[in-house]
Scaffold this active site. Structure first.
Site, mmCIF file in Angstrom:
data_model
loop_
_atom_site.group_PDB
_atom_site.id
_atom_site.type_symbol
_atom_site.label_atom_id
_atom_site.label_comp_id
_atom_site.label_asym_id
_atom_site.label_seq_id
_atom_site.Cartn_x
_atom_site.Cartn_y
_atom_site.Cartn_z
ATOM 1 N N CYS A 72 9.875 16.617 -1.975
ATOM 2 C CA CYS A 72 8.829 15.999 -1.155
ATOM 3 C C CYS A 72 8.553 16.889 0.062
ATOM 4 C CB CYS A 72 9.256 14.606 -0.713
ATOM 5 S SG CYS A 72 9.753 13.520 -2.074
ATOM 6 N N CYS B 207 9.707 16.010 3.746
ATOM 7 C CA CYS B 207 11.042 15.458 3.984
ATOM 8 C C CYS B 207 12.070 16.520 4.371
ATOM 9 C CB CYS B 207 11.520 14.702 2.750
ATOM 10 S SG CYS B 207 13.067 13.810 3.058
ATOM 11 N N CYS C 211 17.067 -2.201 7.322
ATOM 12 C CA CYS C 211 16.674 -1.351 6.208
ATOM 13 C C CYS C 211 17.670 -0.207 6.054
ATOM 14 C CB CYS C 211 15.288 -0.765 6.451
ATOM 15 S SG CYS C 211 14.032 -2.007 6.873
ATOM 16 N N CYS D 245 16.545 -4.759 3.442
ATOM 17 C CA CYS D 245 15.656 -3.866 2.708
ATOM 18 C C CYS D 245 16.418 -2.590 2.391
ATOM 19 C CB CYS D 245 14.419 -3.555 3.553
ATOM 20 S SG CYS D 245 13.250 -2.399 2.792
ATOM 21 N N CYS E 47 7.955 -3.441 -0.397
ATOM 22 C CA CYS E 47 7.562 -2.816 0.861
ATOM 23 C C CYS E 47 7.020 -1.451 0.482
ATOM 24 C CB CYS E 47 8.774 -2.708 1.790
ATOM 25 S SG CYS E 47 8.482 -1.746 3.295
ATOM 26 N N ARG F 24 3.268 -2.333 9.066
ATOM 27 C CA ARG F 24 4.328 -1.766 9.902
ATOM 28 C C ARG F 24 3.912 -0.416 10.473
ATOM 29 N NH1 ARG F 24 8.394 -2.519 6.618
ATOM 30 N NH2 ARG F 24 8.504 -4.623 7.487
#
Length: 321
Positions: free
Chosen positions: A51, A54, A91, A124, A184, A256
């Protein structure tokens, strides 16, 4: 919702757009409540994925050191502090491609979930790809919601990730929905995509069945050593427009305001709340990126007459009486 409809909403005059979004928000939510969520990296770095945004990818030289999975007692200590600071959702993220039933690390995550769920917060997790078997085990352990962002539009996705496909993302989300966990799911803006890509991403989200329970909107934190390290910050008015369009398109979702808040002014964040954001990540760090401190967020909320969402609130948004 169709892309043409989303484009028409997004392109409406700015103050008309945010005024409409505010009206939709007040129809479904308490006007002064913000859900506070704490995000903890329980296993950092060393990820095999590529990614482009990241810093935890093992393919890039970002200075992030790979760590082992945090023991249950260490995670619990952070979760307790988060609850004391007002967070109602905890989370946990692990830098993995995915998880498999029977793996010892996955079993440890399940143990951690069971313990954290006893604290009374929503739980989460974001663990990468999973199948229906792993999803059901997470649900049984006490996971409230599974985070798995689609990141961007299906068309732009191959420019950002090559080690898995957009369909892989959708398959994981389908497994989460089948298990009964809430979804989510949101994305990241500022990765070189167009505004049309952002709306295409939103179109995909609006067509989930059921709709996502929460939608994180992240602004890229351009991390040194990643392919996107030179990307410029997102224009704040484009961010506000996207938040407003998301609020109108998904009136019952928590929207969010996620990564990238350190690049926003207090006034910019206030506009985001007015346009329909009603959840933030709370705490000094988001995985490997910086986040406004607890004291800063408390002061901002006080100045805006905002209050933390009460604990133990049901995940589904209920209309305000």
């Amino acid at each position: 919702m169709k892309l043409t409809d989303l484009q028409r909403i997004y392109d409406s005059p700015f103050f008309d757009l945010i005024g409409r979004a505010r009206a939709v928000y007040l129809e479904h939510w308490s006007g002064n409540e913000v859900q506070l969520c704490t995000l903890l990296s329980i296993k950092t770095g060393g990820c095999s994925e590529d990614c482009s945004y990241c810093a935890q990818s093992a393919r890039y030289d970002t200075g992030v050191q790979a760590t082992r999975l945090m023991p249950v007692h260490e995670v619990l200590a952070v979760a307790r502090r988060a609850r004391e600071n007002g967070s109602t959702r905890f989370c946990m993220g692990a830098a993995w491609k995915g998880v498999r039933e029977g793996d010892s690390r996955f079993e440890q995550v399940l143990d951690t979930v069971r313990e954290v769920s006893r604290l009374g917060m929503e739980v989460c997790v974001t663990l990468g790809q999973l199948s229906i078997n792993e999803a059901r085990l997470l649900k049984e352990a006490g996971v409230t919601a599974y985070n798995h962002n689609i990141d961007t539009s299906p068309e732009y996705y191959p420019e950002i990730v090559s080690t898995h496909t957009f369909q892989d993302r959708l398959d994981t989300i389908a497994a989460v929905q089948t298990s009964g966990m809430s979804v989510c799911c949101g994305g990241i803006i500022g990765m070189g995509e167009t505004e049309s890509d952002r709306l295409r991403m939103l179109e995909v989200l609006t067509n989930f069945d059921p709709a996502p329970e929460s939608v994180p909107i992240n602004c890229l934190m351009a991390m040194p050593g990643t392919p996107l390290e030179e990307q410029a910050p997102v224009d704040v008015f484009q961010l506000v427009r996207l938040i407003a369009a998301t609020r109108i398109a998904l009136p019952r979702a928590k929207v969010r305001l996620s990564a990238g808040r350190t690049r926003l002014t207090r006034e910019g964040q206030a506009l985001c709340f007015f346009a329909g954001a009603n959840s933030i990540f709370y705490g000094d760090k988001l995985l490997t990126a910086q986040n406004p401190g607890v004291s800063q967020d408390r002061k901002l909320m006080e100045d805006l007459d905002l209050h933390p969402q009460p604990p133990f609130q049901d995940c589904a948004a209920l209309p305000v009486a």
